[in-house]
Design an enzyme around this catalytic site. Structure first.
Site, PDB file in Angstrom:
ATOM      1  N   HIS A   1       1.644 -20.186   6.767  1.00 29.25           N
ATOM      2  CA  HIS A   1       0.223 -19.818   6.733  1.00 29.25           C
ATOM      3  C   HIS A   1      -0.016 -18.661   5.748  1.00 29.25           C
ATOM      4  O   HIS A   1      -1.005 -17.948   5.862  1.00 29.25           O
ATOM      5  CB  HIS A   1      -0.300 -19.437   8.127  1.00 29.25           C
ATOM      6  CG  HIS A   1       0.090 -20.395   9.192  1.00 29.25           C
ATOM      7  ND1 HIS A   1      -0.649 -21.510   9.503  1.00 29.25           N
ATOM      8  CD2 HIS A   1       1.182 -20.431  10.008  1.00 29.25           C
ATOM      9  CE1 HIS A   1      -0.059 -22.188  10.464  1.00 29.25           C
ATOM     10  NE2 HIS A   1       1.064 -21.552  10.789  1.00 29.25           N
TER      11      HIS A   1
ATOM     12  N   SER B   1      -3.952 -10.437 -20.998  1.00 37.37           N
ATOM     13  CA  SER B   1      -5.403 -10.326 -20.861  1.00 37.37           C
ATOM     14  C   SER B   1      -5.963  -9.588 -22.065  1.00 37.37           C
ATOM     15  O   SER B   1      -5.374  -8.608 -22.527  1.00 37.37           O
ATOM     16  CB  SER B   1      -5.766  -9.575 -19.575  1.00 37.37           C
ATOM     17  OG  SER B   1      -7.139  -9.223 -19.565  1.00 37.37           O
TER      18      SER B   1
END
Length: 490
Positions: free
Chosen positions: A165, A295
């Site tokens: 999970h 970036s």
């Protein structure tokens, strides 16, 4: 490119003024791009016409050695401009190329395409391209498996947090997690090999699959028609032909081929998503070039662009499966032509996309970077909670009461959790245990109790057995092709 090469300027008709699929212009390998090229397609058509003429000659039809030789001498020199002009006039691609081939083979013009229908060259060529496409993909998939197997072996016993999970769970090892990826890739390998081996040739079947035109050519001799089919199939490199077809081979064959490619796309999407999640945790990173920019605005960033590319293209590969499913479902009776335009896109794009993501994943697998110290820190943050059961068992062995110990640990765990969640501090459960005189009987053994390697179960042994029994034997046929490294280029 040609505009710049020959004219030095970009003219109005230049390729830069037209849409080009990034699958070819930006990503795909040369061999896969060629496999679905016009050059490969139309030279294969000519080879199929040569196979047909040779077989018809051998079985007694009026085809001469000179006609066959003339066709063979012009198998490669295709006048694409003439073919395009013929198709513009005739609105029929196969007949356009029949006329173009006949133009350079005047002696053989009368026997080119004798008894055949368009699907003789169209469908048989598609089957050849599918087969050759699998032959390009399988060694690439084998190399990806090999690189990840080496990675799994190297880190077979390096403990790491497991996640269920996406919440911290029982420890596993870095190598065992890689084996989860490998298991899916091994399934893909077997599926692709089976799909490749199950391909058959359409052969010579005529307009509706009944071979009526060939039966007429051989004056009712069924044995010669069957031998013609067998001979052409063998010359094309296939062991078997489909015994029954309509005008086309069953479009279920396309489903079978593309479904396994789509399934492999799902595998690769999962693997690359896992790597992206681990990159966020700074536990594992894909290769990052010395001068690579992550970036334009944030110079510190190391974005997992290779894995992101794989995920992006894998989604396209998965989505392409809808095309053959719908195409097969709407083929009326012996065939309808609404399959044609769709298949010109879906078949090549599936193989091109699969080729790209395999090459990219190989590059990733060859340069995966692991940060053991970061992994160790994350384990230290979570292990105290996971070790509570072991602490309880150790206390019981020294004569303690299980229920009393459980309550002590529960209270201390809640206090430590509050420090982590409410104050943003580190997990101090062990310090609390060490400070509580109740746990004095086990304090000398606490380091052994908390050794991460005692929490990974049989993960290292599972890795060793899985690699030796299921992975390495599968790669044996591809050993000669293992040394190819991938340098990603635009």
């Amino acid at each position: 490119f040609y505009c710049l090469l020959f004219k030095g300027t970009v003219s109005a008709g230049c390729i830069f003024n037209k849409y080009r699929s990034p699958l070819v212009s930006r990503y795909a390998s040369k061999e896969m791009a060629y496999n679905f090229s016009d050059r490969k397609k139309f030279t294969t058509w000519r080879k199929l016409w040569i196979y047909l003429a040779k077989a018809e000659k051998a079985l007694g039809l009026p085809v001469t050695e000179a006609q066959v030789a003339e066709m063979e001498s012009h198998a490669e020199d295709i006048d694409f401009a003439m073919a395009a002009e013929e198709e513009r006039k005739l609105r029929h691609d196969v007949m356009a190329h029949v006329h173009t081939f006949a133009h350079c083979c005047p002696l053989a013009a009368s026997i080119i395409h004798l008894g055949a229908t368009s699907c003789y060259v169209g469908d048989n060529t598609d089957l050849i391209m599918l087969r050759d496409g699998f032959d390009i993909l399988l060694p690439k998939l084998a190399r990806v498996i090999d690189r990840l197997a080496n990675f799994a072996e190297k880190y077979a016993d390096l403990p790491t947090l497991g996640f269920t999970h996406y919440q911290p769970a029982q420890l596993t090892t870095v190598g065992k997690r890689a084996c989860l990826w490998l298991q899916d890739l091994v399934m893909d390998m077997r599926n692709l090999q089976r799909a490749r081996d199950d391909l058959r040739f359409r052969g010579v079947k005529g307009t509706t699959g009944t071979q009526a035109s060939f039966l007429q050519l051989f004056q009712g001799d069924h044995e010669k028609v069957e031998e013609l089919d067998r001979m052409v199939t063998e010359m094309a490199g296939f062991k078997k032909a489909y015994l029954v077809t309509g005008q086309t081979y069953s479009r279920k064959v396309d489903i079978d081929s593309l479904s396994h490619l789509a399934s492999m796309g799902a595998t690769i999407h999962k693997i690359c998503t896992d790597i992206r999640l681990l990159a966020n945790l700074k536990e594992i990173e894909e290769p990052f070039e010395k001068e690579q920019i992550g970036s334009s605005a944030m110079p510190y960033k190391r974005n997992p662009m290779r894995c992101e590319r794989c995920c992006s293209l894998a989604r396209h590969l998965i989505a392409l499966l809808a095309d053959p499913l719908q195409t097969a479902s709407v083929q009326w009776l012996e065939r309808t032509l609404d399959d044609s335009a769709n298949r010109r896109i879906s078949l090549p794009e599936s193989f091109l996309t699969a080729d790209i993501i395999l090459s990219t994943l190989q590059n990733v697998a060859e340069g995966l970077v692991v940060y053991p110290k970061v992994i160790e820190r994350h384990i230290r943050q979570e292990l105290p909670f996971m070790a509570t059961e072991n602490i309880i068992m150790s206390m019981v062995k020294t004569g303690g009461n299980r229920q009393d110990c459980h309550e002590k640990i529960r209270v201390l765990s809640q206090q430590a959790a509050a420090v982590v969640k409410q104050e943003g501090g580190d997990n101090d459960l062990l310090s609390r245990v060490q400070a509580d005189s109740y746990f004095a009987p086990i304090l000398g053994h606490l380091d052994n109790i908390l050794d991460p390697k005692t929490f990974v179960g049989r993960a290292p042994q599972q890795v060793a057995r899985f690699l030796s029994e299921e992975v390495r034997p599968l790669l044996e046929p591809y050993k000669a092709k293992m040394d190819v490294k991938i340098e990603l280029e635009l």
